[in-house]
Design an enzyme around this catalytic site. Structure first.
Site, PDB file in Angstrom:
ATOM      1  N   GLY A 180      -3.852  -4.459  -4.613  1.00 50.58           N
ATOM      2  CA  GLY A 180      -4.874  -3.494  -5.028  1.00 50.58           C
ATOM      3  C   GLY A 180      -4.170  -2.223  -5.439  1.00 50.58           C
ATOM      4  N   HIS A 181      -3.850  -2.105  -6.710  1.00 51.25           N
ATOM      5  CA  HIS A 181      -3.088  -0.946  -7.179  1.00 51.25           C
ATOM      6  C   HIS A 181      -4.044   0.110  -7.724  1.00 51.25           C
ATOM      7  CE1 HIS A 181       0.724  -3.612  -7.617  1.00 51.25           C
ATOM      8  NE2 HIS A 181       0.361  -3.402  -6.380  1.00 51.25           N
ATOM      9  N   GLN A 215       2.448  -6.024  -3.024  1.00 47.27           N
ATOM     10  CA  GLN A 215       2.734  -6.060  -1.583  1.00 47.27           C
ATOM     11  C   GLN A 215       4.031  -5.268  -1.301  1.00 47.27           C
ATOM     12  OE1 GLN A 215       1.936  -9.503  -2.986  1.00 47.27           O
ATOM     13  NE2 GLN A 215      -0.084  -8.637  -2.833  1.00 47.27           N
ATOM     14  N   LYS A 230       2.306   2.227  -5.061  1.00 49.02           N
ATOM     15  CA  LYS A 230       3.074   1.733  -6.217  1.00 49.02           C
ATOM     16  C   LYS A 230       2.326   1.956  -7.533  1.00 49.02           C
ATOM     17  CE  LYS A 230       3.391  -2.408  -4.372  1.00 49.02           C
ATOM     18  NZ  LYS A 230       2.895  -2.158  -3.006  1.00 49.02           N
ATOM     19  N   ASP A 282       0.812  -1.228   0.000  1.00 53.02           N
ATOM     20  CA  ASP A 282       0.000   0.000   0.000  1.00 53.02           C
ATOM     21  C   ASP A 282       0.839   1.270   0.000  1.00 53.02           C
ATOM     22  OD1 ASP A 282      -2.190  -1.740   0.241  1.00 53.02           O
ATOM     23  OD2 ASP A 282      -1.931  -1.768   2.410  1.00 53.02           O
TER      24      ASP A 282
HETATM   25  P1  IMP Z   1      -2.556 -12.758   1.813  1.00 49.07           P
HETATM   26  O1  IMP Z   1      -1.520 -12.265   0.872  1.00 49.07           O
HETATM   27  O2  IMP Z   1      -3.964 -12.483   1.360  1.00 49.07           O
HETATM   28  O3  IMP Z   1      -2.360 -14.192   2.195  1.00 49.07           O
HETATM   29  O4  IMP Z   1      -2.414 -11.923   3.194  1.00 49.07           O
HETATM   30  C1  IMP Z   1      -1.278 -12.055   4.048  1.00 49.07           C
HETATM   31  C2  IMP Z   1      -0.937 -10.713   4.676  1.00 49.07           C
HETATM   32  O5  IMP Z   1      -0.481  -9.819   3.674  1.00 49.07           O
HETATM   33  C3  IMP Z   1      -2.126 -10.008   5.345  1.00 49.07           C
HETATM   34  O6  IMP Z   1      -1.646  -9.265   6.459  1.00 49.07           O
HETATM   35  C4  IMP Z   1      -2.611  -9.061   4.266  1.00 49.07           C
HETATM   36  O7  IMP Z   1      -3.312  -7.966   4.809  1.00 49.07           O
HETATM   37  C5  IMP Z   1      -1.287  -8.653   3.667  1.00 49.07           C
HETATM   38  N1  IMP Z   1      -1.397  -8.223   2.262  1.00 49.07           N
HETATM   39  C6  IMP Z   1      -1.534  -9.004   1.170  1.00 49.07           C
HETATM   40  N2  IMP Z   1      -1.581  -8.256   0.049  1.00 49.07           N
HETATM   41  C7  IMP Z   1      -1.461  -6.984   0.444  1.00 49.07           C
HETATM   42  C8  IMP Z   1      -1.405  -5.746  -0.264  1.00 49.07           C
HETATM   43  O8  IMP Z   1      -1.453  -5.676  -1.505  1.00 49.07           O
HETATM   44  N3  IMP Z   1      -1.276  -4.630   0.505  1.00 49.07           N
HETATM   45  C9  IMP Z   1      -1.172  -4.679   1.858  1.00 49.07           C
HETATM   46  N4  IMP Z   1      -1.208  -5.812   2.559  1.00 49.07           N
HETATM   47  C10 IMP Z   1      -1.350  -6.951   1.855  1.00 49.07           C
END
Ligand code: IMP
Length: 426
Positions: free
Chosen positions: A40-41, A223, A16, A13
């Protein structure tokens, strides 16, 4: 070469999407290389806001070819929804290439992610429930289904039946849930496959050839470094590798000769989901103020993000593990007009001062931040160059550069594309 890498320097977040959108007109290819629809870009055009979860953020630029490389895990229905959205904008056939080797996020992955999070109870990770963990786990266990498996329907149906035998045992016996029906899952995915078939391409070969011809290729990370499966705050991480080096593993293209590795960081820090966060702001009014001004709600799940001050030990760590050539600092506007701005310069732990986080990031929860305090800056809205920023904002940025030993090459201060500018000549 023309190999550029952009990765998040925090827990995701960082803005990017906005930076990729700014750089896109100079690029020939923009490549998603890891993660899935957990990302989520956000890209803003006037009043319109676009959220890309799977499609690369360059999709709105007609001169750019967007690529989904083998390391991405793809939920076909989400992909089709994003393609439909693009169609609504008049882009009926985007320049998009998808590797047939991407692993599919299957309906049972979505279900498993949700049921397992529930089972974890108080120890839940706070995943996005996009099936990411179960999909990458099956990939590692050699039980994954790749996109090109759908090109052979009989083989796909057999493989699905075999896998569902195990998954359904888990669903019914461990979680007390309903089993999934192999035929209806297969029919549904085979239908969806027909629509993505035209985009399939040998992406690694195409990108290698493009780089050999000195085309410009930007690898767009999802991420952030602190969510890296191996080098992040395990177990509160995602299930892919989010470091710059992941480009090599996820695409088969060596990053040895990368021209630029750009780390993107907000002027402060947020995290969504559980896990240690030493600089989290405990003062509720200030925390809520930054969240509201910064629009700090998950682009994928809508969850409120946890908010904290910039953490320099963690930024130094991210810069080291991903070898940043430079930094992009986003959301400078959010910290304007505050009573003060704080930055964590080091941690206090067992009477020691640490400028770098402990090797086991799980110990982050024991770190006591040592802060340096800055004057906030007056609001500004027309800066087009570094020199246009208020003096206190420049002091803040200079401090970050000095403390991380990484130059800041890009600054952004609102979602609008014209509010991002370059600092140096790179
Ligand atoms: P997962 O990737 O859905 O398995 O989530 C694992 C962890 O990564 C959790 O804490 C999510 O909130 C975090 N996470 C996954 N994708 C994002 C992202 O694009 N932005 C921020 N946090 C993320």
């Amino acid at each position: 070469m023309g190999l550029y890498i952009l990765v998040g320097a925090q827990w995701g977040d960082e803005g990017k999407g906005k930076v990729v959108d700014y750089l896109a007109p100079e690029m020939d290819y923009i490549v998603r290389f890891q993660g899935g629809a957990n990302a989520g870009h956000t890209v803003t055009r006037g009043k319109q806001v676009f959220r890309f979860h799977l499609l690369p953020s360059g999709c709105l630029h007609p001169s750019v070819t967007s690529v989904i490389a083998p390391g991405v895990v793809v939920d076909l229905h989400q992909l089709l929804r994003e393609l439909d959205n693009l169609q609504g904008l008049g882009v009926s056939r985007p320049r998009l290439l998808i590797s047939p080797r991407v692993h599919l996020v299957m309906p049972y992955h979505l279900l498993q992610d949700e049921l397992e999070e529930k089972r974890r109870g108080k120890s839940s990770i706070g995943t996005t429930k996009r099936g990411i963990g179960p999909c990458y786990a099956d990939r590692a266990a050699r039980n994954g289904i790749r996109l090109d498996d759908l090109a052979q329907p009989d083989h796909f149906r057999n493989r699905l039946r075999y896998i569902l035998e195990e998954k359904n045992t888990l669903f019914t016996h461990l979680y007390g849930a309903e089993p999934l029906d192999a035929d209806s899952v297969a029919d549904d995915l085979l239908r969806a496959f027909e629509r993505v078939k035209p985009y399939l391409a040998e992406t690694t070969t195409i990108l290698r050839d493009a780089l050999a011809k000195r085309k410009k290729v930007l690898f767009e990370g999802a991420q952030g470094v602190l969510l890296d499966l191996e080098n992040g705050t395990y177990p509160y991480v995602t299930s892919s590798h989010t470091l710059a080096a992941s480009v090599t593993l996820s695409t088969g293209i060596s990053i040895q000769r990368a021209d630029r590795i750009l780390g993107v960081s907000k002027a402060y820090l947020t995290r969504v989901g559980a896990g240690p966060f030493p600089t989290e702001i405990q003062e509720q009014v200030l925390n809520a103020h930054i969240r509201e001004v910064g629009g700090e709600y998950g682009a994928t799940t809508g969850r409120p993000r946890r908010v904290g001050w910039l953490d320099l030990p963690l930024l130094r760590y991210a810069a080291t593990v991903s070898d940043f050539h430079s930094l992009a600092i986003t959301k400078m506007d959010v910290l304007q007009d505050l009573p003060e701005v704080r930055v964590c310069v080091a941690y206090r732990h067992q009477r020691k001062t640490l400028e770098f986080p402990p090797e086991d990031l799980a110990l982050l929860s024991e770190m006591k931040p040592i802060y340096e305090t800055f004057k906030s800056w007056i609001s500004f809205s027309r800066a087009k160059a570094y020199g246009d920023l208020p003096l206190n904002a420049r002091r803040y940025l200079r401090f970050i550069e000095k403390e991380t030993s990484v130059p800041i090459s890009l600054v952004s201060y609102s979602p609008e594309p014209e509010h991002t500018f370059r600092r140096h000549s790179d």
